[in-house]
Design an enzyme around this catalytic site. Structure first.
Site, PDB file in Angstrom:
ATOM      1  N   ASP A   1       0.887  -1.162   0.000  1.00 42.21           N
ATOM      2  CA  ASP A   1       0.000   0.000   0.000  1.00 42.21           C
ATOM      3  C   ASP A   1       0.925   1.211   0.000  1.00 42.21           C
ATOM      4  O   ASP A   1       1.422   1.620   1.045  1.00 42.21           O
ATOM      5  CB  ASP A   1      -0.902  -0.007   1.232  1.00 42.21           C
TER       6      ASP A   1
ATOM      7  N   GLU B   1      -1.000  -1.240  -4.910  1.00 44.15           N
ATOM      8  CA  GLU B   1      -2.231  -0.477  -5.157  1.00 44.15           C
ATOM      9  C   GLU B   1      -1.995   0.478  -6.324  1.00 44.15           C
ATOM     10  O   GLU B   1      -1.010   1.213  -6.345  1.00 44.15           O
ATOM     11  CB  GLU B   1      -2.637   0.318  -3.920  1.00 44.15           C
TER      12      GLU B   1
ATOM     13  N   ASP C   1      -2.787   1.266   6.851  1.00 48.59           N
ATOM     14  CA  ASP C   1      -1.930   0.987   5.696  1.00 48.59           C
ATOM     15  C   ASP C   1      -1.462  -0.472   5.706  1.00 48.59           C
ATOM     16  O   ASP C   1      -1.335  -1.097   4.652  1.00 48.59           O
ATOM     17  CB  ASP C   1      -0.705   1.910   5.713  1.00 48.59           C
TER      18      ASP C   1
END
Length: 191
Positions: free
Chosen positions: A7, A68, A141
């Site tokens: 992330d 991501e 996160d």
């Protein structure tokens, strides 16, 4: 399959490693966050993110890396930092020959919770449940990184079949109708 989920972020880059196959219980191997200080020089921050990711790659030796996909936000500074951290993760994996997949936040949310509009608390709760953890990983996160890894494990078989079908179709060439005067490719023309 062992997947390292990333992330991306400059201040907090979530990292999570999940192992398993679609349709079977998954196992969390590790979870954490690579942190940098907001007042440090950008170059130093990117090097710190690289070192952190490299350490996770060395330690956990994933088969795939799921990152991501950066999407447009209103805050350009946030998008730039996220994109830069994302590029570092892609570079680290690619340098080692590890396949990289990009997943949008809504794809990850839909895969893990069933809704592409789920909030962070719902994602954290489902990651906790799916990986049989005692509590949601903190910060968010870290939970998002695990969700990326889970998403990739579940989506990879379908994506691989789709890529194989496209490759097969592409290698055969266009399959449009032939004119009656056009000879079949395997048969020559007769004169």
């Amino acid at each position: 399959m062992r997947v390292l989920g990333v992330d991306p972020g400059l201040t907090r880059c979530g990292i999570g490693v999940v192992e398993g196959v679609a349709g079977r219980p998954l196992t969390m191997i590790g979870v954490g966050v690579v942190r940098t200080r907001a007042d440090d020089d950008l170059g130093h921050r990117l090097v710190a993110v690289e070192r952190g990711i490299e350490q996770w790659l060395d330690e956990h030796r994933p088969d795939h890396v799921a990152v991501e996909r950066v999407f447009s936000q209103h805050n350009v500074r946030t998008v730039m930092g996220t994109a830069q951290a994302s590029a570092v993760a892609i570079l680290c994996a690619s340098r080692r020959g590890i396949p990289v997949a990009l997943h949008t936040p809504s794809e990850v949310k839909a895969a893990v919770t069933g809704s592409g509009r789920a909030d962070k608390a719902q994602v954290g709760a489902m990651v906790t449940r799916l990986l049989r953890l005692s509590a949601p990983p903190k910060p968010a996160d870290a939970a998002d990184a695990l969700a990326l890894a889970v998403c990739h494990i579940w989506r990879a078989p379908a994506q691989n079949r789709l890529q194989q079908a496209v490759a097969l179709h592409t290698s055969r060439g266009p399959a449009g109708p032939r004119s009656p005067h056009t000879p079949h490719p395997s048969k020559g023309t007769t004169a």
